[in-house]
Design an enzyme around this catalytic site. Structure first.
Site, PDB file in Angstrom:
ATOM      1  N   PRO A 101       0.832  -1.216   0.000  1.00  0.00           N
ATOM      2  CA  PRO A 101       0.000   0.000   0.000  1.00  0.00           C
ATOM      3  C   PRO A 101       0.864   1.263   0.000  1.00  0.00           C
ATOM      4  O   PRO A 101       1.725   1.434   0.854  1.00  0.00           O
ATOM      5  CB  PRO A 101      -0.795  -0.097   1.302  1.00  0.00           C
ATOM      6  CG  PRO A 101      -0.559  -1.451   1.849  1.00  0.00           C
ATOM      7  CD  PRO A 101       0.667  -2.002   1.211  1.00  0.00           C
ATOM      8  N   GLU A 102       0.640   2.110  -0.985  1.00  0.00           N
ATOM      9  CA  GLU A 102       1.337   3.399  -1.061  1.00  0.00           C
ATOM     10  C   GLU A 102       0.333   4.492  -0.684  1.00  0.00           C
ATOM     11  O   GLU A 102      -0.817   4.201  -0.360  1.00  0.00           O
ATOM     12  CB  GLU A 102       1.851   3.614  -2.496  1.00  0.00           C
ATOM     13  CG  GLU A 102       2.886   2.593  -2.945  1.00  0.00           C
ATOM     14  CD  GLU A 102       4.300   2.989  -2.529  1.00  0.00           C
ATOM     15  OE1 GLU A 102       4.475   4.092  -1.969  1.00  0.00           O
ATOM     16  OE2 GLU A 102       5.222   2.198  -2.756  1.00  0.00           O
TER      17      GLU A 102
END
Ligand code: ZN
Length: 275
Positions: free
Chosen positions: A2-3
């Site tokens: 997850p960014e």
């Protein structure tokens, strides 16, 4: 992994289901996350109410008040974490480590196979926590621009890509978005940060905003997945120009994309479009 766009999409996806709701039960199935789940978390949360969710860099901030001491849940999704809304009676799956149950029967459920994520409790003002107080500006805020990149980079021989990924410079520009933004701005990722002009940094700041905003917009199409109960919510594949495409041809000029390692990270770029 997850960014920033995935965390922002997560915030938008779960907010309507939890904001203003009272927590009636907290179920911890696995306390051994990257930071152990605080032993007093259940006591602190049951009977309390959730305020307006926020995001800082890749942290999700869940303010809680109304019963004991007010504070904030600091949530990080690590490498493989995800949050979704489940309904009462929906059985947990493997790696569903923690549930917050709300007064209307909705459940905020945390899933994390690799357990590099965590949820921690911050008493009082969250901004004073060292994990947050040392962070640079948000990339989509006015505090981030070409002028800042130019000013902070003078005299630095560090390559521009790791410079851009330094969270003291700007937060949330991970490997994917750094590579894509440098391609859009036409800048070679190996170039010394201190040898890039103000004009080119203006273009780079615009490119960072463009790639992140596009990812968040695209993530918006997955918002219903937060309650659909299928798959991993919030993770989406953008059409990428360079990231993960080494050996393939440049979409702009057709040249073969090259791979270098910068700051221990794989970096793909086009040797003819980027200089
Ligand atoms: Zn090219």
């Amino acid at each position: 992994m997850p960014e920033l766009p995935e965390v922002e999409t997560t915030r938008r996806g779960i907010a309507p289901h939890v904001e203003g709701r009272e927590i009636t039960e907290v179920i911890v199935r696995q306390a051994r996350l990257r930071v152990p789940v605080p032993v007093d978390l259940v006591d602190r949360l049951v009977g309390a109410r959730v305020g307006e969710l926020a995001r800082r860099a890749k942290y999700l901030l869940v303010p809680v008040s109304g019963r004991g001491e007010a504070g904030t849940l600091l949530w990080h999704l690590g490498m493989s974490g995800s949050l979704r809304i489940a309904r009462l009676g929906e059985l947990p799956k493997k790696h569903d480590h923690l549930d917050l149950v709300f007064d209307d029967g909705a459940i905020l459920r945390y899933h994390d196979p690799r357990r590099f994520g965590f949820v921690d409790w911050l008493a009082g003002s969250a901004e004073r926590d060292p994990r947050l107080s040392r962070l640079g500006p948000e990339p989509l805020s006015d505090a981030f621009d070409g002028e800042r990149l130019y000013a902070l980079s003078r005299g630095r021989r560090l390559a521009v890509k790791p410079f851009l990924m330094d969270s003291a410079v700007v937060v949330g520009v991970g490997n994917i978005y750094a590579a894509e933004a440098l391609f859009l701005a036409g800048i070679d990722p190996r170039r010394a940060a201190g040898r890039i002009s103000r004009e080119r940094y203006d273009r780079l700041a615009d490119a960072v905003r463009e790639v992140l905003a596009a990812a968040i917009t695209q993530g918006g199409t997955t918002l219903r997945d937060f309650v659909a109960g299928t798959g991993e919510p919030g993770y989406f594949k953008q059409r990428l120009n360079v990231y993960g495409r080494d050996g393939q041809s440049c979409r702009r000029c057709g040249a073969e994309l090259r791979l270098v390692t910068l700051g221990q990270r794989a970096s793909v770029f086009c040797g003819s479009c980027q200089s």
